[in-house]
Design a protein around this motif. Structure first.
Motif, PDB file in Angstrom:
ATOM      1  N   VAL A 273      -3.641  10.784  -5.987  1.00  0.00           N
ATOM      2  CA  VAL A 273      -4.655   9.782  -6.322  1.00  0.00           C
ATOM      3  C   VAL A 273      -4.526   9.361  -7.778  1.00  0.00           C
ATOM      4  CG1 VAL A 273      -7.129   9.401  -6.603  1.00  0.00           C
ATOM      5  CG2 VAL A 273      -6.273  10.504  -4.529  1.00  0.00           C
ATOM      6  N   ALA A 274      -4.335  10.332  -8.664  1.00  0.00           N
ATOM      7  CA  ALA A 274      -4.196  10.019 -10.086  1.00  0.00           C
ATOM      8  C   ALA A 274      -2.978   9.137 -10.349  1.00  0.00           C
ATOM      9  CB  ALA A 274      -4.096  11.308 -10.897  1.00  0.00           C
TER      10      ALA A 274
ATOM     11  N   ALA B 241      -3.236  16.272  -3.318  1.00  0.00           N
ATOM     12  CA  ALA B 241      -4.097  15.106  -3.143  1.00  0.00           C
ATOM     13  C   ALA B 241      -4.605  14.592  -4.484  1.00  0.00           C
ATOM     14  CB  ALA B 241      -5.268  15.456  -2.227  1.00  0.00           C
ATOM     15  N   GLU B 242      -5.043  15.486  -5.330  1.00  0.00           N
ATOM     16  CA  GLU B 242      -5.571  15.089  -6.641  1.00  0.00           C
ATOM     17  C   GLU B 242      -4.511  14.360  -7.466  1.00  0.00           C
ATOM     18  OE1 GLU B 242      -6.909  17.394 -10.745  1.00  0.00           O
ATOM     19  OE2 GLU B 242      -7.129  18.414  -8.812  1.00  0.00           O
TER      20      GLU B 242
ATOM     21  N   ASP C   6      -1.767  13.702   3.976  1.00  0.00           N
ATOM     22  CA  ASP C   6      -2.001  15.113   3.678  1.00  0.00           C
ATOM     23  C   ASP C   6      -1.915  15.923   4.967  1.00  0.00           C
ATOM     24  OD1 ASP C   6      -3.010  17.622   3.066  1.00  0.00           O
ATOM     25  OD2 ASP C   6      -4.601  16.866   1.763  1.00  0.00           O
TER      26      ASP C   6
ATOM     27  N   GLU D  38       0.837  -1.192   0.000  1.00  0.00           N
ATOM     28  CA  GLU D  38       0.000   0.000   0.000  1.00  0.00           C
ATOM     29  C   GLU D  38       0.876   1.247   0.000  1.00  0.00           C
ATOM     30  OE1 GLU D  38      -2.545   0.634   3.375  1.00  0.00           O
ATOM     31  OE2 GLU D  38      -1.000   0.136   4.851  1.00  0.00           O
TER      32      GLU D  38
ATOM     33  N   LYS E 243      -3.252   6.169  -2.182  1.00  0.00           N
ATOM     34  CA  LYS E 243      -4.374   6.512  -1.309  1.00  0.00           C
ATOM     35  C   LYS E 243      -3.978   7.770  -0.548  1.00  0.00           C
ATOM     36  CE  LYS E 243      -6.941   4.804   2.744  1.00  0.00           C
ATOM     37  NZ  LYS E 243      -7.044   3.683   3.721  1.00  0.00           N
ATOM     38  N   VAL E 244      -4.870   8.734  -0.463  1.00  0.00           N
ATOM     39  CA  VAL E 244      -4.594   9.975   0.257  1.00  0.00           C
ATOM     40  C   VAL E 244      -5.413   9.992   1.538  1.00  0.00           C
ATOM     41  CG1 VAL E 244      -4.736  12.497   0.216  1.00  0.00           C
ATOM     42  CG2 VAL E 244      -4.016  11.252  -1.831  1.00  0.00           C
TER      43      VAL E 244
END
Length: 330
Positions: free
Chosen positions: A91-92, A87-88, A79, A74, A96-97
């Motif tokens: 994730v992209a 964060a964006e 954050d 994992e 996992k944020v």
């Protein structure tokens, strides 16, 4: 694995430190991801990226971690209060944020990096936890492979520090070395005086390291930027110097901080080392006075004092605060 480099000047490492360096230093990384995957034997690995407004670099670091393949179970970006697109983009990239407010919601967060790392133990589940700063550039999967190698192949090792050459970028010019200024000007002299057994650690403040969860859950986490050196000192106290290893990760490039920020960082490290050594003469927090010169366009010319808050609030071991998050996992 190789021994210590020849000592410079007229001195040399103490025999116990020299012996530790020879046995617990790997340079360069001798393992491959596939070899270490075979050595996992059912153990799981969590990689944690503490992040505060790292939108320019976080995706690259996540990609480098994921390039280690099934060695990693994992990837969690913690954050710490980002106001940009960190964060964006994380994730992209496949991570996992987790925001601080989502972890242990009944407990008010404290300021500083140490708090982010401490809470990450409640947001992850791996038997082995790898910490990698989210502001690295030109990084590859060797950062994870190198840090996990001793933990998966040497039963006595519980904490592994990464070390590297650290270029210093000034405007558009990059000097081959010169990064890690707080290490050389504050941390190393302090350790030489108060914890000389750690004088063989190349990068005591480096943000790339890994440890067994059952060790981390038994250690207190200092607040702010003193967290890394505190973990080293506390590990020696709890498990002995031989529980620590270090691996050469090549070159570390990241965002260099300005001198005023480094002053606050140095103050936090000073406080933590003196506290661990039992000689801290003054309580914290304190107000650090720094000075800045007015720009030519400002009405008031000259030098002006600026007060920076220096905090040292930390956390007790998470295994004692929240027993469900402590101890080894099968």
């Amino acid at each position: 694995m190789s021994g210590p480099a020849p000592a410079g000047g007229s001195g040399q490492l103490p025999e116990d430190v020299r012996d530790w360096f020879a046995r617990r230093t790997w340079q360069p990384v001798p393992w491959s991801a596939s070899e270490l995957f075979d050595a996992k034997r059912g153990r799981t690995v969590s990689v944690v990226l503490p992040a505060l407004n790292e939108e320019e670099t976080v995706a690259g670091v996540v990609g480098a971690v994921l390039a280690a393949g099934p060695l990693v179970d994992e990837v969690v970006v913690m954050d710490g209060g980002c106001t940009d697109r960190t964060a964006e983009r994380a994730v992209a990239a496949g991570a996992k944020v987790v925001a601080l407010s989502e972890v242990l919601p009944g407990l008010e967060p404290l300021p500083g990096k140490g708090e982010v790392l401490w809470r990450s133990l409640a947001a992850t589940s791996g038997d082995l936890v790898v910490f990698v700063d989210a502001d690295l550039v030109e990084v590859g999967p060797e950062v994870v492979v190198g840090l996990l190698g001793p933990l998966l192949t040497e039963p006595g090792v519980q904490l592994v520090k990464g070390f590297y050459r650290r270029p210093l970028r000034l405007d558009s010019v990059e000097q081959r070395s010169g990064g890690g200024r707080v290490t050389e000007l504050m941390a190393r002299p302090l350790l030489a005086r108060f914890a000389p057994q750690l004088s063989g650690v190349v990068q005591p403040l480096g943000g790339e390291y890994a440890a067994r969860r059952d060790l981390l859950t038994r250690l207190p986490f200092a607040g702010g930027y003193g967290v890394e050196v505190a973990l080293l000192m506390d590990t020696v106290q709890l498990a002995g110097l031989d529980a620590i290893g270090q691996v050469d990760l090549g070159v570390r490039k990241h965002r260099n901080r300005d001198l005023a920020d480094l002053g606050v960082m140095a103050s936090e490290i000073l406080a933590v080392v003196l506290d661990r050594a039992g000689v801290d003469p003054a309580p914290l927090p304190v107000e650090l006075v720094q000075f800045a010169e007015s720009s030519p366009t400002e009405a008031a010319s000259g030098w002006h004092p600026q007060v920076r808050h220096v905090e040292r609030a930390g956390r007790a071991p998470i295994g004692s605060v929240l027993p469900d998050h402590g101890g080894p996992r099968s």
